[in-house]
Design a protein around this motif. Structure first.
Motif, PDB file in Angstrom:
ATOM      1  N   ASP A   1      39.925 -11.792 -45.449  1.00  0.00           N
ATOM      2  CA  ASP A   1      40.986 -11.621 -44.455  1.00  0.00           C
ATOM      3  C   ASP A   1      42.297 -12.226 -44.952  1.00  0.00           C
ATOM      4  O   ASP A   1      43.379 -11.683 -44.702  1.00  0.00           O
ATOM      5  CB  ASP A   1      40.586 -12.201 -43.099  1.00  0.00           C
TER       6      ASP A   1
ATOM      7  N   GLN B   1      41.562 -18.399 -39.667  1.00  0.00           N
ATOM      8  CA  GLN B   1      40.586 -17.909 -38.702  1.00  0.00           C
ATOM      9  C   GLN B   1      40.652 -18.686 -37.391  1.00  0.00           C
ATOM     10  O   GLN B   1      40.471 -18.116 -36.315  1.00  0.00           O
ATOM     11  CB  GLN B   1      39.189 -17.963 -39.318  1.00  0.00           C
TER      12      GLN B   1
ATOM     13  N   SER C   1      34.796 -23.055 -42.685  1.00  0.00           N
ATOM     14  CA  SER C   1      34.326 -21.795 -43.240  1.00  0.00           C
ATOM     15  C   SER C   1      33.736 -22.069 -44.610  1.00  0.00           C
ATOM     16  O   SER C   1      34.439 -22.518 -45.515  1.00  0.00           O
ATOM     17  CB  SER C   1      35.486 -20.795 -43.351  1.00  0.00           C
TER      18      SER C   1
ATOM     19  N   TYR D   1      35.389  -8.843 -40.551  1.00  0.00           N
ATOM     20  CA  TYR D   1      34.529  -9.825 -39.886  1.00  0.00           C
ATOM     21  C   TYR D   1      33.230  -9.160 -39.453  1.00  0.00           C
ATOM     22  O   TYR D   1      33.226  -8.018 -38.994  1.00  0.00           O
ATOM     23  CB  TYR D   1      35.243 -10.400 -38.657  1.00  0.00           C
TER      24      TYR D   1
ATOM     25  N   THR E   1      32.514 -13.742 -43.229  1.00  0.00           N
ATOM     26  CA  THR E   1      33.639 -13.111 -43.922  1.00  0.00           C
ATOM     27  C   THR E   1      33.354 -13.116 -45.416  1.00  0.00           C
ATOM     28  O   THR E   1      33.010 -14.160 -45.973  1.00  0.00           O
ATOM     29  CB  THR E   1      34.953 -13.875 -43.667  1.00  0.00           C
TER      30      THR E   1
END
Length: 287
Positions: A81, A133, A166, A200, A221
């Motif tokens: 992303d 995110q 993440s 996602y 992701t």
């Protein structure tokens, strides 16, 4: 994510039979304790002579893209992303899946992300993919931005109510922090996919990870290994040969059991095109 087979030995032998280019490639990795940091260390140790790969400690995805823009690194790891926001970027391969983890103390009253509204929460380190995110989740919290180790300390000290991370599962820094649990994040998935596309997807942190008695649904992701467009075809090909031929050795400890570098999905880099030298090497190896 189901485990998939690694590349057959024949491809590894083919890769090993190719002469390697000289020179030094700098890889923008991540912060200590995280997947990016560990992966960068592994790929640097496995670089075939006379090629040298030097890891750079960074804040994460956005910071890595900054290093590429400024020419202080030739390759780097980033969440897909984040990569989609960077024009002109090219990829060497899709490597692993990152799991978005919203962590609270097990003794806390928080059971859903909505319970954290108005509370201080670390939404990833500045320059990390988690920070992007966290912004997109729009949790309605008081935002803090700590590196992972500092965030864990702040959580234990009661200075923050939760931290967003993440990375791989189990992330070692979290795995050794007893008395924690994850909040489910799958409820955000429809809105995220509507606004930002299929980058996602739902993944489950399996029962037993961090001591959880149940699976915890969250958001996954893909991670991409990306590079500057001016990286030479020879160096791009050399990195691809490592990803293919040394796949089993490029699995950080925190990725064991849940994610695997899958040679069949390396070319699935989404909206980020493959570097021409990487594409040529994949064609050579796979036919």
């Amino acid at each position: 994510m189901k485990r998939r087979a690694f590349l057959l030995g024949a491809l590894a032998l083919t890769a090993c039979g190719t002469s390697e280019p000289e020179g030094t490639i700098r890889i923008a990795g991540g912060e200590p304790g995280g997947f990016y940091h560990d992966f960068a260390a592994l790929i640097s140790r496995l670089a075939p002579s006379p090629l040298t790969i030097t890891p750079i400690q960074t804040g994460g995805s956005a910071d890595n893209l900054k290093h590429l823009r400024e020419g202080t690194a030739e390759i780097g790891l980033t969440l897909s992303d984040s990569a989609h926001l960077e024009p002109g970027l090219v990829a060497l391969g899709r490597v692993y899946e990152n799991y978005l983890q919203l962590v609270v103390l097990d003794s806390s009253p928080y059971r859903t992300p909505a319970d954290l509204a108005g509370e201080p929460v670390s939404l990833g380190a500045t320059g990390s993919g988690a920070a992007l995110q966290g912004e997109r989740l729009a949790l309605g919290v008081r935002e803090e931005h700590y590196p992972l180790r500092n965030a864990v300390d702040a959580l234990k000290a009661g200075e923050i109510a939760a931290l967003l991370w993440s990375g791989g599962v189990p992330t070692p820094e979290l795995d050794k922090a007893t008395g924690i649990r994850l909040l489910p994040l799958d409820g955000f998935l429809p809105r995220l996919r509507q606004q930002h596309g299929k980058v996602y997807e739902r993944v489950d942190v399996r029962m037993g990870v961090y001591g959880s008695p149940v699976d915890i649904p969250t958001i996954g992701t893909p991670n991409l290994l990306v590079c500057r467009p001016d990286l030479s075809a020879a160096h791009a090909g050399a990195v691809v040969r490592m990803l293919v031929g040394k796949a089993a050795q490029l699995v950080p400890q925190q990725a064991l059991g849940t994610q695997y570098l899958d040679v069949r999905s390396l070319i699935d880099t989404g909206k980020v095109p493959l570097h021409p030298g990487a594409a040529a090497e994949y064609r050579r190896l796979h036919g």
